[in-house]
Design an enzyme around this catalytic site. Structure first.
Site, PDB file in Angstrom:
ATOM      1  N   ASP A  99       0.762  -1.029   0.083  1.00 11.79           N
ATOM      2  CA  ASP A  99      -0.125   0.030  -0.190  1.00 11.79           C
ATOM      3  C   ASP A  99       0.757   1.273  -0.043  1.00 11.79           C
ATOM      4  OD1 ASP A  99      -2.232   1.798  -0.036  1.00 11.79           O
ATOM      5  OD2 ASP A  99      -2.819   0.990   1.883  1.00 11.79           O
ATOM      6  N   ALA A 100       1.478   1.676  -1.122  1.00 14.15           N
ATOM      7  CA  ALA A 100       2.105   2.680  -1.443  1.00 14.15           C
ATOM      8  C   ALA A 100       1.667   3.775  -2.107  1.00 14.15           C
ATOM      9  CB  ALA A 100       3.427   2.479  -2.178  1.00 14.15           C
ATOM     10  N   LYS A 101       0.355   3.601  -2.851  1.00 18.88           N
ATOM     11  CA  LYS A 101      -0.382   4.657  -3.382  1.00 18.88           C
ATOM     12  C   LYS A 101       0.529   5.583  -4.416  1.00 18.88           C
ATOM     13  CE  LYS A 101      -4.334   4.705  -0.087  1.00 18.88           C
ATOM     14  NZ  LYS A 101      -3.337   3.875   0.871  1.00 18.88           N
ATOM     15  N   ARG A 102       1.492   4.975  -5.172  1.00 21.31           N
ATOM     16  CA  ARG A 102       2.116   5.690  -5.899  1.00 21.31           C
ATOM     17  C   ARG A 102       1.451   6.276  -7.295  1.00 21.31           C
ATOM     18  NH1 ARG A 102       5.061   6.233  -1.680  1.00 21.31           N
ATOM     19  NH2 ARG A 102       6.724   4.942  -1.343  1.00 21.31           N
ATOM     20  N   THR A 129      -0.617  -0.649  -4.953  1.00 22.04           N
ATOM     21  CA  THR A 129      -1.954   0.420  -4.948  1.00 22.04           C
ATOM     22  C   THR A 129      -1.047   1.662  -5.705  1.00 22.04           C
ATOM     23  OG1 THR A 129      -1.369   1.354  -2.674  1.00 22.04           O
ATOM     24  CG2 THR A 129      -2.902  -0.243  -2.757  1.00 22.04           C
TER      25      THR A 129
END
Length: 282
Positions: A99-102, A129
């Site tokens: 879960d890094a939402k890059r 993510t």
């Protein structure tokens, strides 16, 4: 390289959910959680917390979702803990969703993709993510890298935070919401995939009613179960016919039962059973 590692993420996730249940456990080492466990808010506490969770649940749950920010705040030593946790979780048979939402463009997005979706990287994960709000096309380096490595990508669509509606519910020129545009692009990426596409959407379990078409032939990560207020019983109302592809994510609802390994396992089992009952009851 094993046959399983070469399989597409969607196929591996489908098998994991069918055999281990539809539950994702977040690994979110909040300072408050470390304190609740009697641990210092330092690298030693981070390591003890993370590895306890992985060792307790690695052979039980389908997916772990480590939140990268809680490791990054400790610098290189925190990232080293994350690297070990990812490796150990995958050795135990769990899938790892980073879960890094890059989200970025061009070579920068390609570098993010190489960090998490390249088999040669120490942070290589089964899925990542990503944020599409520089345009869905900006995700192409990650989508291409995931396809090569057999990994997955989860695209933010309708998130569980109330502020998200300002952007995600906004209407595009053709009348569709921004969220629906993202979901339609995800569906196109998953066209023809079986048993499940490898490009997923993030859709909050707290929405009450999604109000969008969630038939994307891919997994739907559903944060918000547990501490954010949603329960497994709420899932049918949000996801409807797509419920079988939903991966509810629980963090504090499970993690607060540590550091006792048996209590962690029991909490995860309860959520898994409640999700199964919700899915089978539809």
């Amino acid at each position: 390289m094993t046959t399983e590692q070469q399989e597409a993420f969607g196929a591996r996730l489908r098998r994991a959910m069918d055999t281990r249940g539809q539950l994702c456990v977040g690994i979110d080492p909040h300072a408050s959680l470390l304190a609740d466990w009697g641990l210092d808010d330092g690298v030693a506490g981070l390591d003890r917390f993370t590895m306890t969770v992985v060792e307790a649940l690695g052979e039980q749950v389908a997916v772990f979702k480590p939140q990268s920010a809680f490791f990054e705040r400790f610098g290189s030593r925190g990232i080293a803990v994350l690297e070990r946790a990812v490796a150990r979780a995958r050795e135990a048979g769990a899938l790892v969703l980073m879960d890094a939402k890059r989200g970025d463009i061009g070579s920068t997005m390609a570098a993010y993709a190489a960090t998490y979706l390249d088999k040669g990287s120490p942070l290589f994960s089964d899925a990542l993510t990503v944020s599409p709000y520089l345009g869905f096309g900006s995700l192409r380096p990650a989508l291409d890298a995931a396809r090569i490595s057999g990994s997955g990508v989860f695209v933010l669509a309708l998130t569980s935070n109330p502020e998200g509606a300002q952007v995600q519910r906004a209407a595009a020129g053709d009348g569709r919401s921004v969220a629906q545009l993202m979901l339609d692009d995800i569906r196109a990426e998953n066209a023809g995939a079986a048993p499940l596409g490898s490009v997923g959407a993030v859709v909050g379990a707290t929405l009450g009613e999604a109000g969008v078409d969630l038939a994307v032939n891919g997994p739907l990560l559903a944060p918000g179960v547990g501490a954010q207020g949603a329960t497994p019983a709420d899932l049918p109302g949000v996801f409807g016919a797509a419920l079988g592809n939903v991966l509810p994510s629980v963090s504090r609802g499970v993690l607060r039962h540590g550091p006792d390994a048996a209590a962690l396992r029991a909490a995860a089992a309860r959520y898994t059973d409640e999700v199964r009952e919700a899915v089978e009851g539809v």
